[in-house]
Design a protein around this motif. Structure first.
Motif, PDB file in Angstrom:
ATOM      1  N   LYS A 274       0.876  -1.191   0.000  1.00 44.12           N
ATOM      2  CA  LYS A 274       0.000   0.000   0.000  1.00 44.12           C
ATOM      3  C   LYS A 274       0.907   1.232   0.000  1.00 44.12           C
ATOM      4  CE  LYS A 274      -3.803  -2.341   2.226  1.00 44.12           C
ATOM      5  NZ  LYS A 274      -3.553  -3.467   3.111  1.00 44.12           N
ATOM      6  N   ALA A 275       1.672   1.353  -1.080  1.00 45.90           N
ATOM      7  CA  ALA A 275       2.742   2.353  -1.138  1.00 45.90           C
ATOM      8  C   ALA A 275       2.237   3.782  -0.998  1.00 45.90           C
ATOM      9  CB  ALA A 275       3.536   2.187  -2.423  1.00 45.90           C
ATOM     10  N   SER A 276       1.078   4.103  -1.586  1.00 49.13           N
ATOM     11  CA  SER A 276       0.616   5.491  -1.532  1.00 49.13           C
ATOM     12  C   SER A 276       0.232   5.866  -0.099  1.00 49.13           C
ATOM     13  CB  SER A 276      -0.551   5.716  -2.491  1.00 49.13           C
ATOM     14  OG  SER A 276      -1.593   4.829  -2.182  1.00 49.13           O
ATOM     15  N   ILE A 277      -0.465   4.935   0.605  1.00 51.41           N
ATOM     16  CA  ILE A 277      -0.841   5.216   2.009  1.00 51.41           C
ATOM     17  C   ILE A 277       0.427   5.357   2.852  1.00 51.41           C
ATOM     18  CG2 ILE A 277      -2.009   4.249   4.058  1.00 51.41           C
ATOM     19  CD1 ILE A 277      -3.963   2.892   2.129  1.00 51.41           C
ATOM     20  N   TYR A 278       1.364   4.460   2.613  1.00 50.86           N
ATOM     21  CA  TYR A 278       2.644   4.485   3.348  1.00 50.86           C
ATOM     22  C   TYR A 278       3.341   5.834   3.153  1.00 50.86           C
ATOM     23  CZ  TYR A 278       7.451   3.034   4.561  1.00 50.86           C
ATOM     24  OH  TYR A 278       8.711   2.939   5.096  1.00 50.86           O
ATOM     25  N   GLY A 279       3.374   6.313   1.890  1.00 54.44           N
ATOM     26  CA  GLY A 279       4.028   7.587   1.582  1.00 54.44           C
ATOM     27  C   GLY A 279       3.358   8.742   2.296  1.00 54.44           C
ATOM     28  N   ILE A 280       2.024   8.790   2.220  1.00 56.54           N
ATOM     29  CA  ILE A 280       1.285   9.903   2.831  1.00 56.54           C
ATOM     30  C   ILE A 280       1.443   9.885   4.355  1.00 56.54           C
ATOM     31  CG2 ILE A 280      -1.051  10.841   3.216  1.00 56.54           C
ATOM     32  CD1 ILE A 280      -1.682   9.826   0.299  1.00 56.54           C
ATOM     33  N   VAL A 281       1.297   8.693   4.962  1.00 52.89           N
ATOM     34  CA  VAL A 281       1.422   8.591   6.424  1.00 52.89           C
ATOM     35  C   VAL A 281       2.834   9.007   6.857  1.00 52.89           C
ATOM     36  CG1 VAL A 281       1.445   6.955   8.369  1.00 52.89           C
ATOM     37  CG2 VAL A 281      -0.382   6.840   6.676  1.00 52.89           C
ATOM     38  N   SER A 282       3.850   8.553   6.118  1.00 50.29           N
ATOM     39  CA  SER A 282       5.240   8.892   6.468  1.00 50.29           C
ATOM     40  C   SER A 282       5.449  10.408   6.441  1.00 50.29           C
ATOM     41  CB  SER A 282       6.218   8.252   5.487  1.00 50.29           C
ATOM     42  OG  SER A 282       6.075   6.872   5.491  1.00 50.29           O
ATOM     43  N   ILE A 283       4.946  11.048   5.383  1.00 49.10           N
ATOM     44  CA  ILE A 283       5.128  12.499   5.253  1.00 49.10           C
ATOM     45  C   ILE A 283       4.380  13.223   6.376  1.00 49.10           C
ATOM     46  CG2 ILE A 283       4.545  14.510   3.808  1.00 49.10           C
ATOM     47  CD1 ILE A 283       5.108  12.610   1.377  1.00 49.10           C
ATOM     48  N   PHE A 284       3.169  12.758   6.670  1.00 49.22           N
ATOM     49  CA  PHE A 284       2.371  13.370   7.725  1.00 49.22           C
ATOM     50  C   PHE A 284       3.118  13.285   9.062  1.00 49.22           C
ATOM     51  CE2 PHE A 284      -0.868  12.972  11.074  1.00 49.22           C
ATOM     52  CZ  PHE A 284      -1.466  14.221  10.943  1.00 49.22           C
ATOM     53  N   ILE A 285       3.671  12.113   9.350  1.00 51.51           N
ATOM     54  CA  ILE A 285       4.382  11.936  10.626  1.00 51.51           C
ATOM     55  C   ILE A 285       5.640  12.807  10.677  1.00 51.51           C
ATOM     56  CG2 ILE A 285       5.682  10.257  12.026  1.00 51.51           C
ATOM     57  CD1 ILE A 285       3.465   8.233  11.293  1.00 51.51           C
ATOM     58  N   ALA A 286       6.342  12.913   9.532  1.00 48.01           N
ATOM     59  CA  ALA A 286       7.549  13.764   9.498  1.00 48.01           C
ATOM     60  C   ALA A 286       7.170  15.226   9.756  1.00 48.01           C
ATOM     61  CB  ALA A 286       8.249  13.621   8.152  1.00 48.01           C
ATOM     62  N   LEU A 287       6.075  15.681   9.127  1.00 48.01           N
ATOM     63  CA  LEU A 287       5.603  17.065   9.326  1.00 48.01           C
ATOM     64  C   LEU A 287       5.221  17.280  10.793  1.00 48.01           C
ATOM     65  CD1 LEU A 287       3.324  17.484   6.167  1.00 48.01           C
ATOM     66  CD2 LEU A 287       5.354  18.850   6.673  1.00 48.01           C
ATOM     67  N   LEU A 288       4.499  16.291  11.330  1.00 47.74           N
ATOM     68  CA  LEU A 288       4.045  16.392  12.717  1.00 47.74           C
ATOM     69  C   LEU A 288       5.237  16.439  13.676  1.00 47.74           C
ATOM     70  CD1 LEU A 288       1.191  16.329  14.038  1.00 47.74           C
ATOM     71  CD2 LEU A 288       1.639  13.931  14.567  1.00 47.74           C
ATOM     72  N   ALA A 289       6.237  15.590  13.415  1.00 51.64           N
ATOM     73  CA  ALA A 289       7.429  15.551  14.270  1.00 51.64           C
ATOM     74  C   ALA A 289       8.119  16.908  14.260  1.00 51.64           C
ATOM     75  CB  ALA A 289       8.380  14.464  13.789  1.00 51.64           C
ATOM     76  N   GLY A 290       8.274  17.489  13.062  1.00 53.76           N
ATOM     77  CA  GLY A 290       8.911  18.800  12.942  1.00 53.76           C
ATOM     78  C   GLY A 290       8.121  19.857  13.682  1.00 53.76           C
ATOM     79  N   PHE A 291       6.806  19.801  13.552  1.00 57.17           N
ATOM     80  CA  PHE A 291       5.936  20.797  14.194  1.00 57.17           C
ATOM     81  C   PHE A 291       5.985  20.660  15.716  1.00 57.17           C
ATOM     82  CE2 PHE A 291       1.691  21.976  15.797  1.00 57.17           C
ATOM     83  CZ  PHE A 291       1.707  23.320  15.459  1.00 57.17           C
ATOM     84  N   ILE A 292       5.871  19.408  16.213  1.00 57.84           N
ATOM     85  CA  ILE A 292       5.855  19.181  17.670  1.00 57.84           C
ATOM     86  C   ILE A 292       7.167  19.662  18.310  1.00 57.84           C
ATOM     87  CG2 ILE A 292       5.878  17.374  19.455  1.00 57.84           C
ATOM     88  CD1 ILE A 292       3.806  15.865  17.728  1.00 57.84           C
ATOM     89  N   VAL A 293       8.281  19.305  17.673  1.00 58.21           N
ATOM     90  CA  VAL A 293       9.579  19.722  18.240  1.00 58.21           C
ATOM     91  C   VAL A 293       9.671  21.254  18.252  1.00 58.21           C
ATOM     92  CG1 VAL A 293      12.076  19.682  17.895  1.00 58.21           C
ATOM     93  CG2 VAL A 293      10.766  17.593  17.643  1.00 58.21           C
ATOM     94  N   SER A 294       9.137  21.852  17.192  1.00 57.12           N
ATOM     95  CA  SER A 294       9.142  23.313  17.102  1.00 57.12           C
ATOM     96  C   SER A 294       8.346  23.928  18.257  1.00 57.12           C
ATOM     97  CB  SER A 294       8.528  23.707  15.755  1.00 57.12           C
ATOM     98  OG  SER A 294       8.749  25.046  15.505  1.00 57.12           O
ATOM     99  N   VAL A 295       7.187  23.326  18.554  1.00 56.84           N
ATOM    100  CA  VAL A 295       6.341  23.820  19.650  1.00 56.84           C
ATOM    101  C   VAL A 295       7.044  23.607  20.988  1.00 56.84           C
ATOM    102  CG1 VAL A 295       4.157  23.411  20.879  1.00 56.84           C
ATOM    103  CG2 VAL A 295       4.179  23.510  18.387  1.00 56.84           C
ATOM    104  N   ILE A 296       7.668  22.433  21.156  1.00 60.43           N
ATOM    105  CA  ILE A 296       8.381  22.142  22.418  1.00 60.43           C
ATOM    106  C   ILE A 296       9.457  23.204  22.655  1.00 60.43           C
ATOM    107  CG2 ILE A 296       9.980  20.526  23.559  1.00 60.43           C
ATOM    108  CD1 ILE A 296       8.533  18.246  22.095  1.00 60.43           C
ATOM    109  N   PHE A 297      10.189  23.515  21.606  1.00 61.00           N
ATOM    110  CA  PHE A 297      11.288  24.485  21.749  1.00 61.00           C
ATOM    111  C   PHE A 297      10.766  25.875  22.065  1.00 61.00           C
ATOM    112  CE2 PHE A 297      14.464  21.556  20.807  1.00 61.00           C
ATOM    113  CZ  PHE A 297      15.683  22.172  20.955  1.00 61.00           C
ATOM    114  N   LYS A 298       9.637  26.200  21.474  1.00 61.46           N
ATOM    115  CA  LYS A 298       9.060  27.526  21.709  1.00 61.46           C
ATOM    116  C   LYS A 298       8.713  27.659  23.180  1.00 61.46           C
ATOM    117  CE  LYS A 298       5.335  30.611  20.428  1.00 61.46           C
ATOM    118  NZ  LYS A 298       3.929  30.635  20.046  1.00 61.46           N
ATOM    119  N   GLY A 299       8.022  26.617  23.713  1.00 59.61           N
ATOM    120  CA  GLY A 299       7.591  26.647  25.111  1.00 59.61           C
ATOM    121  C   GLY A 299       8.763  26.528  26.061  1.00 59.61           C
TER     122      GLY A 299
END
Lengths: 314, 260
Positions: B230-255
């Motif tokens: 299920k390569a397309s689902i895998y690709g989308i989920v991977s990108i979503f998680i990478a974006l989320l990881a970047g965003f969460i770390v950014s929020v942690i650093f801000k706080g």
């Protein structure tokens, strides 16, 4: 502690991979480069198959550049307008570049052209940035030492024919955040140029985009870093999806482990960058680019211990 | 009476055959591979594998680990412009196995004739004779690149020949053997064949085979399945998680740091 990677089919040490992510993320936040030109060879060196290394690195860059873009956006360092124009050009250039590589492969000798382009581009960009920022630092030092402005022969800046030509181009647009006015066509053209080169070399192109923004678009260094990361983020989302969908070479576990380091590294890099002067940043990036160039040159000149390698990568 | 004699003779011959058959199968190699299956999970870093068994006293032992043979394509490095080393082409090696690990009580060339080596694909000399390489222009060029192939595989721990790791003990008419090895994590998950050969008088006297299954399990298997099926689902989920990881770390650093 070791982790087994489902796509790369190899086991890697956790501290090693998180540490690698941290260092490359730091460079990313500091200089606005994706770090693909560093990370991919390092991953190959620790035993990750080249195709998986390149594809997974692009997913890792998505995370790191999200983190870096947010941090720079909060500092007011992202010129979204400029980023979008460059992105349009980069997209067109990327497509063109891929076809160019196909043509070169059909003509044979593609690897030779790619390697030479890589070394030359890195060498020229690195040397130019190094000399330019060194001169700028010297000037700043002299000014600090109290040499009167009158003692420094100041040349009245005369507008060259080239600048006049650029100003005569249609669609002149003001980019408020960067404080510059350029023709939208010029910005898109430069984006295309970097896109073509990036596709030929198989890298994201951050280390080429940064000098283009600094020297050709005359943007201030801090805005350059943020805007470059913003642009890289979108390029790598596209690449990651294509690699996962078409080639099935994105290793999710490897990307998560790298992200554990690189997202934090990007934040530290951004904060560190804030404390450094623009020219100091440029000279550090120049040194990094020159070191990478020297390493590639050595690899080209010395006989490898094993004369076979896996397919993929660059 | 004549008929009775014939039946007795027939029975005698049949009994002899049966005795011969059972006595020869009693000499066949018995061995065990432990574990018979290696489970590859997220924390997998290779595994200990033990092979134990018994042959006739006076016989030498060869233990081979191999996977199904196939074609392998590798890039070849060479000099361009008389100065620069880079990829200059591609080779096809056929037939080759992902894993080729040999453990013997002596050097193969001193134990087996050339024909026997080739018949059972035992030893690097046989490997060099059996494997075809294309494109090459001469036999010496072929030999050079097969040697490079072996070096390339040995470098990742999936090829090797060791003459000092099989422990043996002779008890009466039997010789017991034991091999304990670190199964390389670089060997891809699939079904492997473990072959044990009993060697005497420059020939293989007997051999037996068992399988060793290296299998992805749990979350690792789930991710791998998703990536390939299920390569397309895998690709989308991977990108979503990478974006989320970047965003969460950014929020942690801000706080965390009070940065603006």
């Amino acid at each position: 502690m070791y982790f087994y990677l489902p796509i790369a089919l190899t086991s890697i040490s956790l501290p090693l991979i998180v540490g690698l992510g941290l260092v490359v993320g730091l460079l990313s936040g500091l200089f606005g480069v994706g770090g693909g030109f560093l990370m991919t060879p390092l991953l190959i060196m620790i035993g990750i198959p080249p195709t998986v290394a390149a594809a997974t690195d692009s997913l890792q860059i998505v995370g790191a550049s999200t983190s870096g873009t947010f941090a720079h956006w909060r500092l007011g360092n992202v010129d979204f307008k400029m980023g979008i124009y460059l992105l349009i050009g980069g997209f067109v250039g990327g497509l063109g570049g891929v076809h160019l590589v196909k043509m070169l492969r059909m003509m044979g000798n593609a690897d030779f052209v790619i390697k030479i382009t890589y070394v030359l581009m890195l060498g020229i960009v690195g040397s130019y940035m190094f000399v330019e920022s060194l001169n700028a630092l010297k000037k700043a030092k002299k000014a600090k030492e109290g040499i009167k402005a009158a003692d420094i022969p100041s040349k009245p800046r005369k507008e060259s024919g080239f600048v006049k030509f650029l100003k005569s181009l249609p669609l002149q647009t003001k980019f408020d955040k960067s404080g510059v006015t350029h023709s939208a066509l010029l910005v898109i053209f430069l984006g295309t140029f970097v896109g073509i080169l990036a596709a030929i070399m198989g890298v994201g192109g951050g280390f080429l985009m940064v000098p283009v923004m600094v020297y050709l678009l005359r943007m201030p260094m801090h805005v350059v870093v943020g805007t470059s990361l913003f642009q890289i983020l979108f390029t790598c989302i596209e690449v990651s999806f294509l690699q996962a969908y078409v080639n099935q070479t994105v290793d999710f576990i490897l990307a998560v482990l790298l992200l554990a380091g690189s997202t934090f590294g990007a934040q530290i890099g951004t904060k560190l960058g804030k404390k450094l002067h623009g020219d100091q940043l440029k000279i550090l990036l120049a040194i990094l680019v020159l070191v990478v160039t020297a390493k590639i040159m050595l690899d080209l000149l010395l006989e490898p211990s094993i004369l076979l390698s896996m397919k993929g990568g660059h | 009476m004549r008929m009775f004699k014939r039946i007795c003779l027939f029975n005698l011959v049949a009994a002899c055959f049966l005795i011969m058959f059972f006595s020869s199968s009693a000499f066949s190699i018995t061995f065990e591979v432990s574990p018979a299956q290696i489970s590859v999970d997220s924390l997998y870093h290779g595994s200990k594998v033990v092979v134990t068994g018994e042959v006739e006293a006076g016989e030498d032992i060869i233990i081979k680990f191999s996977s199904p043979e196939k074609k392998a394509h590798l890039r070849k490095k060479g000099k361009r412009g008389g100065l620069l080393w880079m990829n200059v082409g591609e080779f096809e090696f056929n037939p080759v196995s992902d894993v080729y690990l040999l453990y013997s009580t002596q050097d193969i060339s001193s134990m087996l004739t050339k024909d026997q080596q080739d018949k059972y694909a035992l030893g690097y000399d046989a490997f060099k004779r059996i494997v075809e390489v294309s494109p090459v222009s001469s036999e010496s060029e072929k030999e050079k690149w097969v040697e490079e192939f072996i070096k390339f595989k040995e470098n990742t721990g999936v090829y090797g020949h060791f003459t000092d790791q099989v422990e043996t003990e002779t008890n009466g008419g039997k010789k017991t053997f034991r091999l304990s090895l670190d199964w390389p994590y670089q060997a891809p998950p699939q079904e492997y064949t473990v072959s044990v050969y009993a060697v005497k008088d420059n020939a293989v006297q007997n051999y037996n085979q068992m399988s060793l299954n290296v299998k992805k399990v749990g979350a690792l298997n789930f991710i791998s399945d998703l990536a390939f099926n299920k390569a397309s689902i895998y690709g989308i989920v991977s990108i979503f998680i990478a974006l989320l990881a970047g965003f969460i770390v950014s929020v942690i650093f801000k706080g965390g740091s009070g940065a603006h």
